[in-house]
Motif scaffolding. Structure first.
Motif, PDB file in Angstrom:
ATOM      1  N   LEU A   1       0.855  -1.189   0.000  1.00 48.26           N
ATOM      2  CA  LEU A   1       0.000   0.000   0.000  1.00 48.26           C
ATOM      3  C   LEU A   1       0.888   1.236   0.000  1.00 48.26           C
ATOM      4  O   LEU A   1       1.569   1.531   0.985  1.00 48.26           O
ATOM      5  CB  LEU A   1      -0.908  -0.017   1.232  1.00 48.26           C
ATOM      6  CG  LEU A   1      -1.660   1.279   1.576  1.00 48.26           C
ATOM      7  CD1 LEU A   1      -2.552   1.740   0.435  1.00 48.26           C
ATOM      8  CD2 LEU A   1      -2.484   1.097   2.842  1.00 48.26           C
ATOM      9  N   GLN A   2       0.901   1.935  -1.095  1.00 46.33           N
ATOM     10  CA  GLN A   2       1.710   3.150  -1.233  1.00 46.33           C
ATOM     11  C   GLN A   2       0.789   4.340  -0.958  1.00 46.33           C
ATOM     12  O   GLN A   2      -0.214   4.520  -1.640  1.00 46.33           O
ATOM     13  CB  GLN A   2       2.289   3.223  -2.641  1.00 46.33           C
ATOM     14  CG  GLN A   2       2.980   4.516  -2.995  1.00 46.33           C
ATOM     15  CD  GLN A   2       4.156   4.853  -2.090  1.00 46.33           C
ATOM     16  OE1 GLN A   2       4.070   5.764  -1.265  1.00 46.33           O
ATOM     17  NE2 GLN A   2       5.257   4.117  -2.231  1.00 46.33           N
ATOM     18  N   THR A   3       1.135   5.128   0.054  1.00 46.17           N
ATOM     19  CA  THR A   3       0.231   6.241   0.376  1.00 46.17           C
ATOM     20  C   THR A   3       0.677   7.550  -0.278  1.00 46.17           C
ATOM     21  O   THR A   3      -0.059   8.514  -0.312  1.00 46.17           O
ATOM     22  CB  THR A   3       0.168   6.495   1.894  1.00 46.17           C
ATOM     23  OG1 THR A   3       1.421   7.057   2.308  1.00 46.17           O
ATOM     24  CG2 THR A   3      -0.117   5.216   2.652  1.00 46.17           C
ATOM     25  N   TRP A   4       1.919   7.580  -0.750  1.00 48.02           N
ATOM     26  CA  TRP A   4       2.539   8.819  -1.223  1.00 48.02           C
ATOM     27  C   TRP A   4       2.457   9.906  -0.154  1.00 48.02           C
ATOM     28  O   TRP A   4       1.930   9.664   0.931  1.00 48.02           O
ATOM     29  CB  TRP A   4       1.994   9.259  -2.580  1.00 48.02           C
ATOM     30  CG  TRP A   4       2.970  10.157  -3.281  1.00 48.02           C
ATOM     31  CD1 TRP A   4       2.768  11.435  -3.694  1.00 48.02           C
ATOM     32  CD2 TRP A   4       4.324   9.835  -3.615  1.00 48.02           C
ATOM     33  NE1 TRP A   4       3.922  11.938  -4.267  1.00 48.02           N
ATOM     34  CE2 TRP A   4       4.896  10.984  -4.215  1.00 48.02           C
ATOM     35  CE3 TRP A   4       5.131   8.696  -3.439  1.00 48.02           C
ATOM     36  CZ2 TRP A   4       6.223  11.034  -4.650  1.00 48.02           C
ATOM     37  CZ3 TRP A   4       6.444   8.757  -3.879  1.00 48.02           C
ATOM     38  CH2 TRP A   4       6.968   9.916  -4.480  1.00 48.02           C
ATOM     39  N   HIS A   5       3.013  11.081  -0.443  1.00 46.29           N
ATOM     40  CA  HIS A   5       3.143  12.044   0.660  1.00 46.29           C
ATOM     41  C   HIS A   5       2.817  13.474   0.267  1.00 46.29           C
ATOM     42  O   HIS A   5       3.424  14.406   0.761  1.00 46.29           O
ATOM     43  CB  HIS A   5       4.557  11.962   1.236  1.00 46.29           C
ATOM     44  CG  HIS A   5       5.620  12.035   0.174  1.00 46.29           C
ATOM     45  ND1 HIS A   5       6.259  10.915  -0.306  1.00 46.29           N
ATOM     46  CD2 HIS A   5       6.133  13.067  -0.531  1.00 46.29           C
ATOM     47  CE1 HIS A   5       7.121  11.266  -1.239  1.00 46.29           C
ATOM     48  NE2 HIS A   5       7.060  12.579  -1.393  1.00 46.29           N
ATOM     49  N   GLY A   6       1.853  13.644  -0.631  1.00 49.59           N
ATOM     50  CA  GLY A   6       1.458  15.028  -0.881  1.00 49.59           C
ATOM     51  C   GLY A   6       0.758  15.201  -2.215  1.00 49.59           C
ATOM     52  O   GLY A   6       1.024  14.471  -3.166  1.00 49.59           O
ATOM     53  N   THR A   7      -0.137  16.181  -2.234  1.00 49.88           N
ATOM     54  CA  THR A   7      -0.746  16.588  -3.507  1.00 49.88           C
ATOM     55  C   THR A   7       0.326  17.292  -4.309  1.00 49.88           C
ATOM     56  O   THR A   7       0.997  18.176  -3.786  1.00 49.88           O
ATOM     57  CB  THR A   7      -1.908  17.564  -3.224  1.00 49.88           C
ATOM     58  OG1 THR A   7      -2.931  16.855  -2.547  1.00 49.88           O
ATOM     59  CG2 THR A   7      -2.460  18.148  -4.517  1.00 49.88           C
ATOM     60  N   PRO A   8       0.543  16.908  -5.549  1.00 51.43           N
ATOM     61  CA  PRO A   8       1.670  17.495  -6.277  1.00 51.43           C
ATOM     62  C   PRO A   8       1.378  18.869  -6.887  1.00 51.43           C
ATOM     63  O   PRO A   8       0.362  19.055  -7.530  1.00 51.43           O
ATOM     64  CB  PRO A   8       1.943  16.473  -7.379  1.00 51.43           C
ATOM     65  CG  PRO A   8       0.656  15.737  -7.563  1.00 51.43           C
ATOM     66  CD  PRO A   8      -0.099  15.812  -6.277  1.00 51.43           C
ATOM     67  N   LEU A   9       2.286  19.793  -6.652  1.00 50.20           N
ATOM     68  CA  LEU A   9       2.342  21.041  -7.415  1.00 50.20           C
ATOM     69  C   LEU A   9       3.530  20.913  -8.382  1.00 50.20           C
ATOM     70  O   LEU A   9       3.444  21.203  -9.558  1.00 50.20           O
ATOM     71  CB  LEU A   9       2.579  22.235  -6.487  1.00 50.20           C
ATOM     72  CG  LEU A   9       3.060  23.514  -7.182  1.00 50.20           C
ATOM     73  CD1 LEU A   9       1.987  24.091  -8.082  1.00 50.20           C
ATOM     74  CD2 LEU A   9       3.514  24.564  -6.171  1.00 50.20           C
ATOM     75  N   LYS A  10       4.634  20.427  -7.822  1.00 49.82           N
ATOM     76  CA  LYS A  10       5.862  20.240  -8.605  1.00 49.82           C
ATOM     77  C   LYS A  10       5.716  18.981  -9.446  1.00 49.82           C
ATOM     78  O   LYS A  10       5.172  17.984  -8.988  1.00 49.82           O
ATOM     79  CB  LYS A  10       7.044  20.034  -7.658  1.00 49.82           C
ATOM     80  CG  LYS A  10       6.903  20.789  -6.359  1.00 49.82           C
ATOM     81  CD  LYS A  10       8.076  20.644  -5.446  1.00 49.82           C
ATOM     82  CE  LYS A  10       8.225  19.297  -4.801  1.00 49.82           C
ATOM     83  NZ  LYS A  10       9.164  19.323  -3.675  1.00 49.82           N
ATOM     84  N   ARG A  11       6.223  19.029 -10.644  1.00 48.80           N
ATOM     85  CA  ARG A  11       6.143  17.858 -11.513  1.00 48.80           C
ATOM     86  C   ARG A  11       6.803  16.650 -10.865  1.00 48.80           C
ATOM     87  O   ARG A  11       7.836  16.748 -10.241  1.00 48.80           O
ATOM     88  CB  ARG A  11       6.817  18.140 -12.850  1.00 48.80           C
ATOM     89  CG  ARG A  11       5.999  19.048 -13.717  1.00 48.80           C
ATOM     90  CD  ARG A  11       6.652  19.230 -15.067  1.00 48.80           C
ATOM     91  NE  ARG A  11       5.838  20.061 -15.911  1.00 48.80           N
ATOM     92  CZ  ARG A  11       4.829  19.596 -16.641  1.00 48.80           C
ATOM     93  NH1 ARG A  11       4.549  18.308 -16.631  1.00 48.80           N
ATOM     94  NH2 ARG A  11       4.121  20.407 -17.376  1.00 48.80           N
ATOM     95  N   LEU A  12       6.169  15.513 -11.076  1.00 51.12           N
ATOM     96  CA  LEU A  12       6.556  14.289 -10.388  1.00 51.12           C
ATOM     97  C   LEU A  12       7.068  13.232 -11.360  1.00 51.12           C
ATOM     98  O   LEU A  12       6.582  13.146 -12.484  1.00 51.12           O
ATOM     99  CB  LEU A  12       5.284  13.661  -9.826  1.00 51.12           C
ATOM    100  CG  LEU A  12       4.864  13.871  -8.406  1.00 51.12           C
ATOM    101  CD1 LEU A  12       3.604  13.072  -8.136  1.00 51.12           C
ATOM    102  CD2 LEU A  12       5.949  13.403  -7.468  1.00 51.12           C
ATOM    103  N   ALA A  13       7.965  12.428 -10.904  1.00 50.22           N
ATOM    104  CA  ALA A  13       8.380  11.187 -11.580  1.00 50.22           C
ATOM    105  C   ALA A  13       8.436  11.313 -13.105  1.00 50.22           C
ATOM    106  O   ALA A  13       9.205  12.094 -13.629  1.00 50.22           O
ATOM    107  CB  ALA A  13       7.471  10.041 -11.143  1.00 50.22           C
ATOM    108  N   GLN A  14       7.603  10.553 -13.809  1.00 50.74           N
ATOM    109  CA  GLN A  14       7.707  10.535 -15.276  1.00 50.74           C
ATOM    110  C   GLN A  14       7.362  11.891 -15.890  1.00 50.74           C
ATOM    111  O   GLN A  14       7.670  12.137 -17.055  1.00 50.74           O
ATOM    112  CB  GLN A  14       6.800   9.466 -15.903  1.00 50.74           C
ATOM    113  CG  GLN A  14       6.876   8.103 -15.283  1.00 50.74           C
ATOM    114  CD  GLN A  14       8.257   7.469 -15.340  1.00 50.74           C
ATOM    115  OE1 GLN A  14       9.134   7.924 -16.051  1.00 50.74           O
ATOM    116  NE2 GLN A  14       8.458   6.408 -14.583  1.00 50.74           N
ATOM    117  N   ASP A  15       6.710  12.759 -15.148  1.00 51.11           N
ATOM    118  CA  ASP A  15       6.364  14.080 -15.675  1.00 51.11           C
ATOM    119  C   ASP A  15       7.515  15.081 -15.583  1.00 51.11           C
ATOM    120  O   ASP A  15       7.415  16.181 -16.101  1.00 51.11           O
ATOM    121  CB  ASP A  15       5.174  14.670 -14.904  1.00 51.11           C
ATOM    122  CG  ASP A  15       3.856  14.031 -15.331  1.00 51.11           C
ATOM    123  OD1 ASP A  15       3.853  13.295 -16.338  1.00 51.11           O
ATOM    124  OD2 ASP A  15       2.849  14.260 -14.650  1.00 51.11           O
TER     125      ASP A  15
END
Ligand code: C2G
Length: 744
Positions: free
Chosen positions: A468-482
């Motif tokens: 279960l991956q909860t991640w840690h925030g609503t993204p403003l900054k581009r993430l991972a593959q983006d």
């Protein structure tokens, strides 16, 4: 001095196209025809490209949709009218006199090649130096990717043309896989009807090369750097790079091999080259193809079938294990092949393990882990981890606490990095050291892994474990593959994206705080399993009725003044500012002296640095005013005690908005940040739910302004609706029901 047609396919690569075109516009050789094929780029990329088409030597065409590079290059060849043709990629660039040097030396040959230099980061690009002659005749000469220092390069001068060393290649190795940086006579191309194969997505360069090699006796290579090849910088979401798993690439390659074989088997030169390619492909990929048991039969047949036309004499110079494997493939003896392959894979792992003590340790550990993981998982065992074991916090903590209260029969452990022991409670929470023997047993048998960041990739997730991956925030900054370009130390864009892709293959469930994040996560993480769009468990706390009491208890416990209001300063980290891998720098741009002078009578300030930032602030002079809570276990406590938040591009403001308290955005480096460093998902300057400021003076002004009750309620509400409307204090419950209870 005949005309040269330069052919450039373009697909959504606006970050680099300007450099590319400038390097052509400023060529010392003026007689050019620049053919640009826009291969179905999106509107933004198209508009940008079109704004650069200022040179009247340009011929510009558009494909209605994305047709692939083979199609586009073929179209370029149809349009070309020059005496010569030359392929260039839209994210690469040429040295100042590249074309001039190549034309000068081609003489009676139909094709000539120069040398390439790799660009790993965009900052490696030195605009427009001239080609420089390379005079060492080293063993690397066959390899056209050379590594030389940038200094040496930048100082490069025009070579005396007579001094240029030329090597004549008569045989072509499997290293030759690129059509770039070859100057070709167009008459030769047309006589031999050289075109690229459009039936596969990958490996189309070799379809052109094999035709060329079949028709020439010798290829001169001038030892002059003419071409900058960008590597390790994957333009966003270029499917070719990461999403094409080895299975797909194998199918493409074999299809192309068989097809070209049909056409060229009578031509010794071409046939030889093709077989060397096949060998090279096999040696690079076999263990990855056959490591996955489900692939075995399909790929056994595919590769064994291809070998029917293979020239066995080439095998003589191959290592023993390759000869044996090819033997079994030829005899179609799948059982013997399987056994040999298993041995090969194991031997290779072992050899890698023996390289260094650290890798050996990991190898032994991994084997032990796999051994334990063979037993059934324990349906009541759950492992928690937050920020790589550095904190007792965030979504995992909220889920943990909810379970502990409501389903006390679970056996739950926190995985911790022992260097951060002080960030965890003294007792009451079962802790286990990451990578200890106990941890190994627990991780290998746990039914659930719950974490908010990544797990080590070398740790094989047991078959029945649910991650279960909860991640840690609503993204403003581009993430991972983006992300366009990854500037973090110790990795490259390619490596980072590939690893991220592998990591997210392991996730079974992903928690999302809002529909906005769901959409981004799907794409940026390439995640197609279940997303639990529940709101954030960590934000449940905001919806409790005892927030005021909690704040009071906290302040007393930590000796904070009770008669002052609290400002929380919680900025994010900067990818490109670091001391070493994983330890980031943070200049405190906020002038505490001024703040204290202006606000000290009414406020205190709490500094909270991001967990990746390793900085110790000297706060002695600000005693009673500034406090460092960077090592505090969970930022949620700090939100609750604060009256006002100062942040920048951190996801903290999406959480803080739940409290509907005022926020200030101290974004002293916004232009750089939203541009090169990360890029944003929305127009932050328009949508930010509070004033955006760049200096300490403006911060002070904003604090005063907000404290007079000037809260931008409308913006705040709009923001709340978009990002926080799922939050109601029951997110943990929803996640537990959907993930834990359903899978027990
Ligand atoms: N955080 C914190 N203290 C800070 C900054 C952040 O405790 N000074 C915590 C917050 O819980 C925050 C989380 O770490 O939500 C993530 O921090 P970001 O600044 O948003 O940065 P990053 O770790 O890069 O994650 O999808 C979200 C992004 O991936 C951002």
């Amino acid at each position: 001095t005949g005309k040269v047609s330069i052919i450039i396919p373009y697909y959504n690569s606006n970050e680099f196209i300007k450099e590319c075109l400038d390097s052509i516009f400023q060529q010392s050789y003026p007689n050019l025809e620049i053919i640009i094929i826009n291969d179905g780029s999106d509107a933004e990329n198209t508009a940008y490209l079109e704004s650069l088409l200022t040179d009247d030597r340009i011929i510009y065409v558009k494909n209605e949709e994305n047709r692939g590079v083979a199609f586009s290059r073929n179209k370029g060849l149809e349009l070309a009218t020059g005496e010569y043709v030359y392929f260039l990629d839209s994210d690469d660039a040429l040295t100042h006199n590249a074309i001039e040097v190549l034309v000068h030396h081609i003489q009676e040959f139909p094709v000539i090649s120069g040398r390439k230099k790799r660009l790993v980061r965009s900052s490696d690009y030195v605009p427009l130096p001239s080609a420089k002659s390379v005079d060492t005749d080293d063993a690397e000469a066959d390899n056209d990717d050379e590594t030389i220092s940038d200094d040496e390069f930048a100082l490069g001068t025009m070579p005396e043309f007579e001094d240029v060393k030329i090597k004549y290649k008569q045989t072509f190795s499997s290293r030759e896989r690129s059509i770039l940086n070859l100057l070709m006579k167009r008459e030769f191309i047309e006589e031999n009807q050289i075109r690229f194969y459009e039936g596969t997505r990958g490996y189309t360069d070799i379809s052109g090369l094999v035709q060329i090699f079949s028709a020439i006796d010798s290829l001169p290579q001038i030892k002059v750097r003419t071409y900058y090849k960008r590597t390790g910088i994957a333009p966003i979401m270029k499917p070719a790079l990461i999403q094409r798993p080895i299975e797909e690439r194998t199918i493409d390659f074999i299809q192309l091999y068989l097809d070209l074989n049909k056409k060229y088997r009578k031509n010794e030169q071409a046939k030889n080259y093709l077989d060397k390619l096949l060998l090279g492909f096999y040696r690079r990929s076999a263990i990855f193809i056959f490591r996955e048991p489900n692939n075995f039969e399909k790929f056994f047949q595919l590769i064994a079938g291809a070998l029917d036309c293979f020239n066995w004499q080439l095998l003589a110079s191959q290592p023993r294990h390759i000869r044996i494997e090819f033997g079994y493939l030829k005899q179609k003896d799948r059982n013997k092949f399987r056994k040999t392959m298993q041995f090969h894979i194991a031997a290779r792992e072992m050899r890698n393990a023996l390289k260094r003590p650290a890798t050996l340790k990991r190898y032994v550990y991994k084997k032990a882990f796999q051994f334990v993981a063979k037993r059934e998982t324990d349906p009541k065992l759950i492992m928690f981890e937050s920020f790589l074991g550095k904190q007792y916090s965030d979504n995992p903590r909220a889920i943990y606490q909810y379970l502990k209260e409501n389903y006390p029969d679970y056996k739950m452990y926190w995985s911790i990095d022992p260097r951060f022991r002080s960030a965890f409670p003294d007792k009451g929470v079962p802790l286990v050291k990451r990578f200890s023997l106990k941890w190994l047993f627990l991780m290998a048998r746990a039914r659930f892994w719950v974490t908010n960041s990544r797990m080590p990739l070398w740790l094989p997730k047991p078959e029945n474990t649910i991650y279960l991956q909860t991640w840690h925030g609503t993204p403003l900054k581009r993430l991972a593959q983006d992300q366009k370009e990854v500037l973090m130390p110790g990795t490259t864009t390619d490596k980072y994206k590939k690893n991220f892709y592998k990591e997210s293959r392991n996730w079974d469930y992903l928690v999302s705080p809002n529909p906005y994040s769901t959409e981004i996560f799907r794409r940026a993480f390439q995640f197609d399993k279940t997303i639990v769009e529940s709101g954030y468990p960590r934000n449940d706390v905001f919806y409790r009725s005892d927030l005021a009491e909690r704040a009071m208890t906290f302040k007393k416990k930590h000796g904070l003044p009770l008669n002052k209001k609290v400002i929380l300063y919680a900025p994010t980290w900067r990818d490109n500012q670091f001391h070493q891998v994983g330890k980031y720098k943070m200049d405190l741009q906020l002038d505490l002296t001024k703040l204290q002078q202006e606000l000290g009578s009414e406020y205190i300030i709490i500094l909270r640095m991001h967990y990746l930032v390793a900085e110790n602030f000297e706060l002695g002079p600000y005693e009673g005013f500034a406090y460092d809570f960077s090592n505090h276990e969970d930022i949620q406590d700090l939100y609750i005690i604060s009256d006002l938040l100062i942040t920048d591009y951190s996801s903290v403001f999406f959480d803080y908005a739940n409290l509907k308290r005022p926020m200030i955005f101290f974004t002293y480096d916004i232009d750089e940040y939203k541009g090169d460093i990360r890029g944003f998902y929305f127009d932050f300057e328009k949508k930010a739910p509070g004033p955006i400021v760049k200096t300490t003076e403006e911060v002070i002004e904003a604090v005063k302004f907000l404290s007079q009750g000037n809260i931008p309620n409308e913006k705040l509400n709009e923001f709340y609706q978009r990002f926080c409307s799922l939050e109601d204090g029951h997110a943990s419950e929803r996640v537990v029901k959907e993930v834990i209870l359903k899978n027990e």
